[in-house]
Design a protein around this motif. Sequence first.
Motif, PDB file in Angstrom:
ATOM      1  N   GLY A  15       0.783  -1.230   0.000  1.00 49.57           N
ATOM      2  CA  GLY A  15       0.000   0.000   0.000  1.00 49.57           C
ATOM      3  C   GLY A  15       0.808   1.268   0.000  1.00 49.57           C
ATOM      4  O   GLY A  15       0.287   2.341   0.328  1.00 49.57           O
ATOM      5  N   GLY A  16       2.072   1.188  -0.383  1.00 47.48           N
ATOM      6  CA  GLY A  16       2.913   2.380  -0.440  1.00 47.48           C
ATOM      7  C   GLY A  16       2.295   3.461  -1.305  1.00 47.48           C
ATOM      8  O   GLY A  16       1.818   3.181  -2.404  1.00 47.48           O
ATOM      9  N   GLY A  17       2.288   4.691  -0.795  1.00 49.22           N
ATOM     10  CA  GLY A  17       1.701   5.788  -1.542  1.00 49.22           C
ATOM     11  C   GLY A  17       0.193   5.695  -1.682  1.00 49.22           C
ATOM     12  O   GLY A  17      -0.387   6.385  -2.509  1.00 49.22           O
ATOM     13  N   GLY A  18      -0.425   4.832  -0.875  1.00 47.35           N
ATOM     14  CA  GLY A  18      -1.872   4.671  -0.948  1.00 47.35           C
ATOM     15  C   GLY A  18      -2.349   3.892  -2.158  1.00 47.35           C
ATOM     16  O   GLY A  18      -3.541   3.934  -2.492  1.00 47.35           O
ATOM     17  N   GLN A  19      -1.438   3.164  -2.815  1.00 49.17           N
ATOM     18  CA  GLN A  19      -1.778   2.450  -4.043  1.00 49.17           C
ATOM     19  C   GLN A  19      -1.655   0.933  -3.845  1.00 49.17           C
ATOM     20  O   GLN A  19      -0.678   0.448  -3.288  1.00 49.17           O
ATOM     21  N   TRP A  20      -2.657   0.232  -4.348  1.00 50.10           N
ATOM     22  CA  TRP A  20      -2.711  -1.228  -4.240  1.00 50.10           C
ATOM     23  C   TRP A  20      -3.068  -1.838  -5.594  1.00 50.10           C
ATOM     24  O   TRP A  20      -3.751  -1.211  -6.396  1.00 50.10           O
ATOM     25  N   GLY A  21      -2.630  -3.078  -5.807  1.00 50.04           N
ATOM     26  CA  GLY A  21      -3.051  -3.841  -6.974  1.00 50.04           C
ATOM     27  C   GLY A  21      -4.123  -4.840  -6.582  1.00 50.04           C
ATOM     28  O   GLY A  21      -4.189  -5.288  -5.427  1.00 50.04           O
ATOM     29  N   TRP A  22      -4.970  -5.209  -7.545  1.00 47.21           N
ATOM     30  CA  TRP A  22      -6.079  -6.109  -7.223  1.00 47.21           C
ATOM     31  C   TRP A  22      -5.617  -7.504  -6.807  1.00 47.21           C
ATOM     32  O   TRP A  22      -6.336  -8.222  -6.093  1.00 47.21           O
ATOM     33  N   GLY A  23      -4.412  -7.881  -7.211  1.00 47.57           N
ATOM     34  CA  GLY A  23      -3.925  -9.210  -6.849  1.00 47.57           C
ATOM     35  C   GLY A  23      -3.784  -9.412  -5.357  1.00 47.57           C
ATOM     36  O   GLY A  23      -3.910 -10.536  -4.855  1.00 47.57           O
ATOM     37  N   ASP A  24      -3.539  -8.310  -4.630  1.00 48.04           N
ATOM     38  CA  ASP A  24      -3.388  -8.415  -3.183  1.00 48.04           C
ATOM     39  C   ASP A  24      -4.726  -8.493  -2.472  1.00 48.04           C
ATOM     40  O   ASP A  24      -4.773  -8.699  -1.255  1.00 48.04           O
ATOM     41  N   SER A  25      -5.821  -8.310  -3.195  1.00 51.62           N
ATOM     42  CA  SER A  25      -7.164  -8.439  -2.613  1.00 51.62           C
ATOM     43  C   SER A  25      -7.874  -9.704  -3.085  1.00 51.62           C
ATOM     44  O   SER A  25      -8.929 -10.059  -2.548  1.00 51.62           O
TER      45      SER A  25
END
Length: 237
Positions: A15-25
């Motif tokens: 979640g660095g910089g408030g950004q996530w990829g869908w693969g982590d969810s």
Amino acid sequence: ILVGDSLVRNGRGDGGGGQWGWGDSLGNFFDPTKVNIVNRAVGGLSSRTYLTQGHWARALTLTKPGDFVIIQLGHNDGSPVNEDASTPPQSIRARGTLKGVGEEVEEVASNILTKQPETVHTYGWYVRKIVREAKAAGATPIVTSLTPRKTWKDGKIARSGADGYGGWARQVAEQEGVAFIDTNDLIATRYEALGADKLDPLFGDANLHTSKAGADLNAEVIAAELKKLPGLGQLAR
């Protein structure tokens, strides 16, 4: 096994910089006692550099018969095939691919990063190689189109159509006889249903990388489609 770029796994997946990829969810939608999701996506890579930098080779060593390999690439493929010394060092990527799914090539005399000659292929060629090698390992490849940007055009979210990476991903899947998920259209449809006012919290930047909420939504859409495929429905929560 997830193959992709920063829209699948952003940075270190923390979640660095408030950004996530869908693969982590994605794991939120599957039974952890039945499936192990291995997110091998790497930010900043195209279909070409995912291969040439060895990331696919390493992911392939983890792939066993019965596994599923989900492939979502294309966001970075429109970059230059090569750069020269006039390019600012922080902008040098040498990651672009040729457009389409054909067998065309471009010979690069010296890749600015590797200092080696390189034969550059089309986007479809690289995705096709991943699909075929996953099949050869006994896995089931699944190709998805790239996630949409938060870009409105005539009251609709802009799509990557037939003559773009979304359409080319579909062509590869059809040519190779593997499943295709039109992530681009499905998620764009969800965005439109939410409306422009509710989209900002789903993004961690201006219009591309998702926040945790956006990654969760994208994963929900993708998981719903995955559960319709043979062998995956029984793995759901």
